[in-house]
Design a protein around this motif. Structure first.
Motif, PDB file in Angstrom:
ATOM      1  N   MET A   1     -78.686 -68.869  24.334  1.00 27.41           N
ATOM      2  CA  MET A   1     -79.350 -67.571  25.405  1.00 27.41           C
ATOM      3  C   MET A   1     -78.785 -67.788  26.776  1.00 27.41           C
ATOM      4  N   VAL A   2     -78.241 -66.682  27.190  1.00 35.29           N
ATOM      5  CA  VAL A   2     -77.633 -66.875  28.572  1.00 35.29           C
ATOM      6  C   VAL A   2     -78.098 -65.640  29.493  1.00 35.29           C
ATOM      7  N   SER A   3     -78.715 -65.956  30.784  1.00 37.88           N
ATOM      8  CA  SER A   3     -79.284 -64.876  31.527  1.00 37.88           C
ATOM      9  C   SER A   3     -78.004 -64.556  32.494  1.00 37.88           C
ATOM     10  N   ASN A   4     -78.132 -63.454  33.114  1.00 40.70           N
ATOM     11  CA  ASN A   4     -76.888 -63.057  34.181  1.00 40.70           C
ATOM     12  C   ASN A   4     -77.905 -62.218  34.964  1.00 40.70           C
ATOM     13  N   ALA A   5     -78.350 -62.570  36.227  1.00 43.91           N
ATOM     14  CA  ALA A   5     -79.203 -62.025  37.189  1.00 43.91           C
ATOM     15  C   ALA A   5     -78.169 -60.974  38.013  1.00 43.91           C
ATOM     16  N   LYS A   6     -76.972 -60.750  37.982  1.00 49.93           N
ATOM     17  CA  LYS A   6     -76.228 -60.000  38.430  1.00 49.93           C
ATOM     18  C   LYS A   6     -76.323 -58.843  37.690  1.00 49.93           C
ATOM     19  N   ASP A   7     -76.067 -58.852  36.375  1.00 43.10           N
ATOM     20  CA  ASP A   7     -75.921 -57.963  35.560  1.00 43.10           C
ATOM     21  C   ASP A   7     -77.311 -57.423  34.837  1.00 43.10           C
ATOM     22  N   LEU A   8     -78.376 -58.224  35.460  1.00 42.06           N
ATOM     23  CA  LEU A   8     -79.617 -57.906  34.843  1.00 42.06           C
ATOM     24  C   LEU A   8     -79.779 -58.137  33.211  1.00 42.06           C
ATOM     25  N   THR A   9     -79.254 -58.966  32.708  1.00 47.24           N
ATOM     26  CA  THR A   9     -78.981 -59.118  31.144  1.00 47.24           C
ATOM     27  C   THR A   9     -79.442 -60.588  30.849  1.00 47.24           C
ATOM     28  N   LEU A  10     -80.211 -60.438  29.643  1.00 47.98           N
ATOM     29  CA  LEU A  10     -80.265 -61.696  28.941  1.00 47.98           C
ATOM     30  C   LEU A  10     -79.537 -61.450  27.433  1.00 47.98           C
ATOM     31  N   THR A  11     -78.794 -62.653  27.216  1.00 49.10           N
ATOM     32  CA  THR A  11     -78.051 -62.525  25.839  1.00 49.10           C
ATOM     33  C   THR A  11     -78.476 -63.665  24.923  1.00 49.10           C
ATOM     34  N   VAL A  12     -78.935 -63.253  23.806  1.00 47.18           N
ATOM     35  CA  VAL A  12     -79.353 -64.355  22.695  1.00 47.18           C
ATOM     36  C   VAL A  12     -78.459 -64.152  21.427  1.00 47.18           C
ATOM     37  N   ILE A  13     -77.797 -65.293  21.084  1.00 43.67           N
ATOM     38  CA  ILE A  13     -77.107 -65.177  19.893  1.00 43.67           C
ATOM     39  C   ILE A  13     -77.474 -66.080  18.929  1.00 43.67           C
ATOM     40  N   GLY A  14     -77.630 -65.459  17.626  1.00 42.94           N
ATOM     41  CA  GLY A  14     -77.939 -66.528  16.446  1.00 42.94           C
ATOM     42  C   GLY A  14     -77.128 -66.305  15.450  1.00 42.94           C
ATOM     43  N   ASP A  15     -76.861 -67.501  15.023  1.00 47.15           N
ATOM     44  CA  ASP A  15     -75.848 -67.735  13.645  1.00 47.15           C
ATOM     45  C   ASP A  15     -76.338 -68.063  12.282  1.00 47.15           C
ATOM     46  N   TYR A  16     -76.306 -67.431  11.362  1.00 46.88           N
ATOM     47  CA  TYR A  16     -77.249 -67.762  10.217  1.00 46.88           C
ATOM     48  C   TYR A  16     -76.220 -67.700   8.846  1.00 46.88           C
ATOM     49  N   ALA A  17     -76.553 -68.553   7.957  1.00 44.43           N
ATOM     50  CA  ALA A  17     -75.562 -68.650   6.652  1.00 44.43           C
ATOM     51  C   ALA A  17     -76.013 -67.696   5.631  1.00 44.43           C
ATOM     52  N   VAL A  18     -75.973 -66.679   5.907  1.00 54.04           N
ATOM     53  CA  VAL A  18     -76.499 -65.361   4.910  1.00 54.04           C
ATOM     54  C   VAL A  18     -75.431 -64.310   5.494  1.00 54.04           C
ATOM     55  N   PRO A  19     -75.236 -63.340   4.215  1.00 59.32           N
ATOM     56  CA  PRO A  19     -74.189 -62.206   4.536  1.00 59.32           C
ATOM     57  C   PRO A  19     -74.889 -61.468   5.578  1.00 59.32           C
ATOM     58  N   VAL A  20     -74.235 -60.693   6.155  1.00 59.29           N
ATOM     59  CA  VAL A  20     -74.625 -59.640   7.233  1.00 59.29           C
ATOM     60  C   VAL A  20     -75.468 -58.547   6.799  1.00 59.29           C
ATOM     61  N   GLU A  21     -75.412 -58.423   5.456  1.00 54.12           N
ATOM     62  CA  GLU A  21     -76.453 -57.337   4.915  1.00 54.12           C
ATOM     63  C   GLU A  21     -77.751 -57.883   4.986  1.00 54.12           C
ATOM     64  N   ARG A  22     -77.847 -59.408   4.505  1.00 56.20           N
ATOM     65  CA  ARG A  22     -79.041 -59.916   4.656  1.00 56.20           C
ATOM     66  C   ARG A  22     -79.749 -59.983   5.854  1.00 56.20           C
ATOM     67  N   LEU A  23     -78.851 -60.231   6.989  1.00 52.21           N
ATOM     68  CA  LEU A  23     -79.458 -60.438   8.216  1.00 52.21           C
ATOM     69  C   LEU A  23     -79.886 -59.012   8.970  1.00 52.21           C
ATOM     70  N   TRP A  24     -79.202 -57.879   8.627  1.00 51.47           N
ATOM     71  CA  TRP A  24     -79.498 -56.640   8.918  1.00 51.47           C
ATOM     72  C   TRP A  24     -80.633 -56.173   8.070  1.00 51.47           C
ATOM     73  N   ASP A  25     -80.947 -56.240   6.971  1.00 49.64           N
ATOM     74  CA  ASP A  25     -82.212 -56.018   6.414  1.00 49.64           C
ATOM     75  C   ASP A  25     -83.497 -56.752   6.894  1.00 49.64           C
ATOM     76  N   ALA A  26     -83.287 -58.008   7.373  1.00 43.85           N
ATOM     77  CA  ALA A  26     -84.561 -58.805   7.873  1.00 43.85           C
ATOM     78  C   ALA A  26     -84.846 -57.895   9.311  1.00 43.85           C
ATOM     79  N   HIS A  27     -84.051 -57.281   9.661  1.00 45.06           N
ATOM     80  CA  HIS A  27     -84.294 -56.501  11.017  1.00 45.06           C
ATOM     81  C   HIS A  27     -84.893 -55.035  10.997  1.00 45.06           C
ATOM     82  N   VAL A  28     -84.557 -54.410   9.753  1.00 39.43           N
ATOM     83  CA  VAL A  28     -84.896 -52.927   9.701  1.00 39.43           C
ATOM     84  C   VAL A  28     -86.080 -53.007   8.745  1.00 39.43           C
ATOM     85  N   ASP A  29     -86.541 -54.148   7.888  1.00 41.83           N
ATOM     86  CA  ASP A  29     -87.625 -54.104   6.904  1.00 41.83           C
ATOM     87  C   ASP A  29     -88.882 -54.553   7.718  1.00 41.83           C
TER      88      ASP A  29
END
Length: 319
Positions: free
Chosen positions: A1-29
Motif C-alpha cells: 500500500m503506497v500513498s502519494n500526497a502530491k498526486d492525491l492517490t492511494l495505491t493498493v496491490i494484491g497478489d494471489y495464487a489463482v487465475p485472473v478469471e477467479r480474481l475478477w469474478d470475486a470482484h464482480v460477484d
C-alpha cells in the motif's frame, strides 16, 4: 500500500495464487465481494452491484453494534478481465449519496502473473483535505482488514461454481437475493428472460405445468402478465406487473403481484453478470413486509425457480 500526497492517490496491490478469471469474478460477484469489501468487524452487504458502464452498486457495512454505514459505486469503465473504473462515495441512512462526504475515483486493474494474478487499486482523492479526512477515519486500516479476508474467498470455489442450485440469501428484513450461475452468455440469458417464445419453454416451474399466457414488457412503463396452468386443468394462477427500469443486457427492474388482485407488490431487480462458467443471475426481491417475505420463501420458491433455471440451461444448450 503506497500513498502519494502530491498526486492525491492511494495505491493498493494484491497478489494471489489463482487465475485472473477467479480474481475478477470475486470482484464482480456481489456474493463474493461482500465477504472481503468491508473490514472484518464491518462486513458488507451488497443490495445492488452492476459491473457495466453506467452501472451502479449500493451496499452497507454493519458494525459490531448494528450501526450501518452506506456506500455506493458508479462504474465509468469496464474491460472484462482487465480493468474497471468507478466513482466511490458514501451514502446517507437511506443509501442515497451523501453530499456532505467526498467521493473518490477508483481504478482496478487485473493481470496474470507467474504465480497467479494481481489486482491493483488506485484511489484518487478530490483534495488534500478529503484525503486526510478519509485516512483519519481509518480508511487505510480498513483496507488492510478487508484484504485479509480475500485469500479465503478465492479459495472457496465450491460456493460460487456453475452447477450449484438456486440459492436465496436474506439481505434485510424485507429483501432477498436469489442467485444462480446459468451456463450461457449474458446476451442469451437476457433474451431468454425477454422473449415470450423462450420464456414459455423454460419458465414453467415443476413438471406438469404450462405457461399459456406470456405477455412480456420490453419498454419502461409496459405491463407484463404471466399465467401458468396445470396440464390436467385443475389449477391456474398468474403474476402481473410493470417494467420500471431497463438497461440491456444486464439490468431490469419490475413490480410483481398476483394477477387480478389488489394485493401488495414486490420490487424485483434482475442483474446479469458474465462470470467463469456462464452468467451470474442475481435477483433482489424487496417485499412490503418481513411476514410476506417469510411466507413466500416458505412455499419452496427457490426449488421451483431451480427447476426452471435448469430447464433454461437445457434450452440454451439446444439453441
Amino acid at each position: 500500500m503506497v500513498s502519494n500526497a502530491k498526486d492525491l492517490t492511494l495505491t493498493v496491490i494484491g497478489d494471489y495464487a489463482v487465475p485472473v478469471e477467479r480474481l475478477w469474478d470475486a470482484h464482480v460477484d456481489p456474493r463474493q465481494l461482500e465477504r472481503f469489501w468491508g473490514p472484518v468487524e464491518w462486513p458488507a452487504t451488497f443490495i445492488r452491484h452492476e459491473v457495466a458502464v453506467g452501472g451502479e452498486s449500493q451496499y452497507y457495512m454493519t458494525g459490531p453494534d448494528g450501526t450501518k454505514a452506506h456506500g455506493w459505486f458508479r462504474f465509468t469503465a469496464v474491460e472484462p478481465l482487465k480493468r474497471f473504473a468507478l466513482i466511490d462515495g458514501f451514502g446517507d441512512a437511506t443509501g442515497a449519496p451523501d453530499p456532505a462526504m467526498p467521493t473518490m475515483e477508483m481504478v482496478f486493474t487485473f493481470q496474470s502473473t507467474a504465480t497467479g494474478s494481481r489486482v491493483q487499486n488506485v484511489t484518487t482523492f478530490p483534495s488534500v483535505e478529503a484525503m486526510e479526512q478519509l485516512v483519519n477515519m481509518g480508511m487505510v486500516d480498513g483496507i488492510k482488514s478487508a484484504m485479509s479476508q480475500t485469500d479465503a474467498v478465492l479459495a472457496d470455489l465450491a460456493s460460487f461454481a456453475a452447477g450449484r442450485a438456486t440459492e436465496a440469501q436474506l439481505l434485510s428484513d424485507t429483501q432477498v437475493r436469489v442467485s444462480r450461475v446459468i451456463r450461457g452468455s449474458a446476451e442469451q440469458v437476457w433474451r431468454a428472460h425477454h422473449d415470450a417464445g423462450l420464456l414459455q419453454q423454460w419458465l414453467t416451474g415443476p413438471d406438469g405445468w404450462t405457461m399459456p399466457v406470456c405477455r412480456v414488457a420490453n419498454k419502461v412503463g409496459d405491463h407484463y402478465r404471466y399465467e401458468w396452468a396445470q396440464v390436467d386443468g385443475t389449477q391456474r394462477f398468474g403474476f402481473e406487473g410493470e417494467l420500471l427500469e431497463l438497461a440491456a443486457p444486464y439490468r431490469a427492474v419490475t413490480t410483481e403481484r398476483m394477477a387480478d388482485t389488489e394485493g401488495p407488490s414486490t420490487r424485483n431487480e434482475l442483474t446479469l453478470t458474465p462470470v467463469a462458467g456462464g452468467t451470474l443471475m442475481s435477483l433482489v426481491i424487496t417485499y412490503p413486509t418481513k411476514e410476506l417475505r417469510d411466507m413466500i420463501l416458505g412455499t419452496g420458491m427457490t426449488t421451483g425457480m431451480e427447476t426452471s433455471y435448469a430447464r433454461l440451461e437445457s434450452v440454451l444448450k439446444a439453441a
